[in-house]
Design a protein around this motif. Sequence first.
Motif, PDB file in Angstrom:
ATOM      1  N   ALA A 112       0.822  -1.208   0.000  1.00  0.00           N
ATOM      2  CA  ALA A 112       0.000   0.000   0.000  1.00  0.00           C
ATOM      3  C   ALA A 112       0.859   1.263   0.000  1.00  0.00           C
ATOM      4  N   ILE A 113       1.920   1.279   0.788  1.00  0.00           N
ATOM      5  CA  ILE A 113       2.811   2.446   0.825  1.00  0.00           C
ATOM      6  C   ILE A 113       3.442   2.666  -0.545  1.00  0.00           C
ATOM      7  N   SER A 114       3.894   1.588  -1.174  1.00  0.00           N
ATOM      8  CA  SER A 114       4.537   1.725  -2.490  1.00  0.00           C
ATOM      9  C   SER A 114       3.566   2.288  -3.527  1.00  0.00           C
ATOM     10  N   LEU A 115       2.300   1.953  -3.402  1.00  0.00           N
ATOM     11  CA  LEU A 115       1.276   2.485  -4.307  1.00  0.00           C
ATOM     12  C   LEU A 115       0.963   3.952  -4.018  1.00  0.00           C
ATOM     13  N   ASP A 125      -9.361   5.804  -1.042  1.00  0.00           N
ATOM     14  CA  ASP A 125      -9.919   6.137  -2.356  1.00  0.00           C
ATOM     15  C   ASP A 125      -9.742   4.998  -3.357  1.00  0.00           C
ATOM     16  N   TYR A 126      -8.858   4.053  -3.050  1.00  0.00           N
ATOM     17  CA  TYR A 126      -8.502   3.017  -4.017  1.00  0.00           C
ATOM     18  C   TYR A 126      -8.958   1.620  -3.590  1.00  0.00           C
ATOM     19  N   GLN A 127      -9.803   1.547  -2.572  1.00  0.00           N
ATOM     20  CA  GLN A 127     -10.343   0.254  -2.163  1.00  0.00           C
ATOM     21  C   GLN A 127     -11.347  -0.220  -3.211  1.00  0.00           C
ATOM     22  N   GLY A 128     -10.985  -1.233  -3.944  1.00  0.00           N
ATOM     23  CA  GLY A 128     -11.828  -1.712  -5.028  1.00  0.00           C
ATOM     24  C   GLY A 128     -10.961  -2.361  -6.087  1.00  0.00           C
ATOM     25  N   GLU A 151       2.348 -12.396  -0.520  1.00  0.00           N
ATOM     26  CA  GLU A 151       3.588 -12.189  -1.258  1.00  0.00           C
ATOM     27  C   GLU A 151       3.388 -12.307  -2.766  1.00  0.00           C
ATOM     28  N   VAL A 152       2.298 -12.949  -3.196  1.00  0.00           N
ATOM     29  CA  VAL A 152       2.096 -13.176  -4.629  1.00  0.00           C
ATOM     30  C   VAL A 152       0.829 -12.520  -5.171  1.00  0.00           C
ATOM     31  N   SER A 153      -0.049 -12.040  -4.295  1.00  0.00           N
ATOM     32  CA  SER A 153      -1.358 -11.567  -4.750  1.00  0.00           C
ATOM     33  C   SER A 153      -1.320 -10.127  -5.259  1.00  0.00           C
ATOM     34  N   ARG A 154      -2.363  -9.764  -6.004  1.00  0.00           N
ATOM     35  CA  ARG A 154      -2.530  -8.405  -6.543  1.00  0.00           C
ATOM     36  C   ARG A 154      -3.377  -7.547  -5.604  1.00  0.00           C
ATOM     37  N   LEU A 165     -11.844  -3.759   2.355  1.00  0.00           N
ATOM     38  CA  LEU A 165     -11.756  -4.147   0.952  1.00  0.00           C
ATOM     39  C   LEU A 165     -10.351  -3.859   0.459  1.00  0.00           C
ATOM     40  N   GLY A 166      -9.839  -4.748  -0.369  1.00  0.00           N
ATOM     41  CA  GLY A 166      -8.475  -4.598  -0.844  1.00  0.00           C
ATOM     42  C   GLY A 166      -8.323  -3.554  -1.930  1.00  0.00           C
ATOM     43  N   ILE A 167      -7.081  -3.068  -2.055  1.00  0.00           N
ATOM     44  CA  ILE A 167      -6.684  -2.354  -3.262  1.00  0.00           C
ATOM     45  C   ILE A 167      -6.262  -3.441  -4.246  1.00  0.00           C
ATOM     46  N   ASN A 168      -7.120  -3.720  -5.201  1.00  0.00           N
ATOM     47  CA  ASN A 168      -6.890  -4.794  -6.165  1.00  0.00           C
ATOM     48  C   ASN A 168      -6.398  -4.190  -7.477  1.00  0.00           C
TER      49      ASN A 168
END
Length: 361
Positions: A112-115, A125-128, A151-154, A165-168
């Motif tokens: 998340a920090i890198s994004l 704002d990017y949960q979705g 470690e492998v997921s998007r 909800l994830g940032i996908n």
Amino acid sequence: MFRNFKTVKRIVFGRGCFNQLDDILAAQRTAECPDMVFVVDDVFKKGKPLQERLPLHDEDLLLWVNVDDEPKTKYVDQLTAEVRKAMTERRRHLPAGVIGIGGGSTMDLAKAISLMLTNPGSSADYQGWDLIQVPAVYHAAVPTLSGTGAEVSRTTVLTGPEKKLGINSDHTVFDQMVLDPELIADAPREQRFYTGMDCYIHCVESLTGTYLNAFSQAYGEKSLALCQEVFLQADTPDSDDKLMMASYFGGMSIAYSQVGVAHAMSYGLAFVLGVHHGIGNSIVFDYLDEFYPQGVAEFRRMLERQGIDLPRGVTAASSDAQIDTMVNVALMLHPLWENALGKDWQQIMTREKLRDLYRRM
């Protein structure tokens, strides 16, 4: 249209490979941009050998992060602001990279920090799905727990002010993984089990889902078999190696499919009661005989074999309003329900049925 999904670019696996991290990161450092940001679980801060092994350079920034609670968007924003401030003071625009060292929550924070270093606004704002517009800075994962597949997921799973909800995004995927089984050897027994069950459960959900295909099945079956070896058979010298690979294969399995009922419902538990993901999945899964009869029966054998007492009565004191919020959060996750129950899932999993399931926990 078939999904053209992104995978981690580089992977190193093997006992002791953590010692190569400095050499791996050297290729990312430049004279203009030498700084690495290490995002490390603060459990390693006190008297832990890993702290002394971190390949820190003078210009690097070390962030000890607390994951007693699951990652929140507010915490991501706070950590991102801290990195930005440090870069401004050094008269730099961005760091060379962000390195996440810890379990799933720590790796999610690093993602998340890198994004957020390259995208404006709040992480909420990017949960979705596919809302990130600008690629992240270089980011690498060093798991010290195995099972989540982070470690492998998007996805970077976050709890925001309105939802869990994830940032996908394809931009979430790590650029590098360092998979060293030695790093997971000292994980507390219960934590190791519940993190491993995250992997086991999402394999069951993937392998029984309507999205199943040969790609996800190949990875999911191998991951499931490794989990069965680790949690149903006697411990062996390579048990940690197997669990680490189960996590990787499990994460790859759901890259081209989805998880299901347990994961959707655990999001509701986490959002309202703060129940950690692995424990939440396990609590929920134990009540899902109707949907996963073979998986639940085997899961109970794993509980007995490992001597784990599953928490009970976690929703007993929850108000009607809290239960309704759990239901609302869970029902937001349409792809999970469709994978589990098909396109007519809303006729099967009604609000009343979902509310009753939560009340039983």
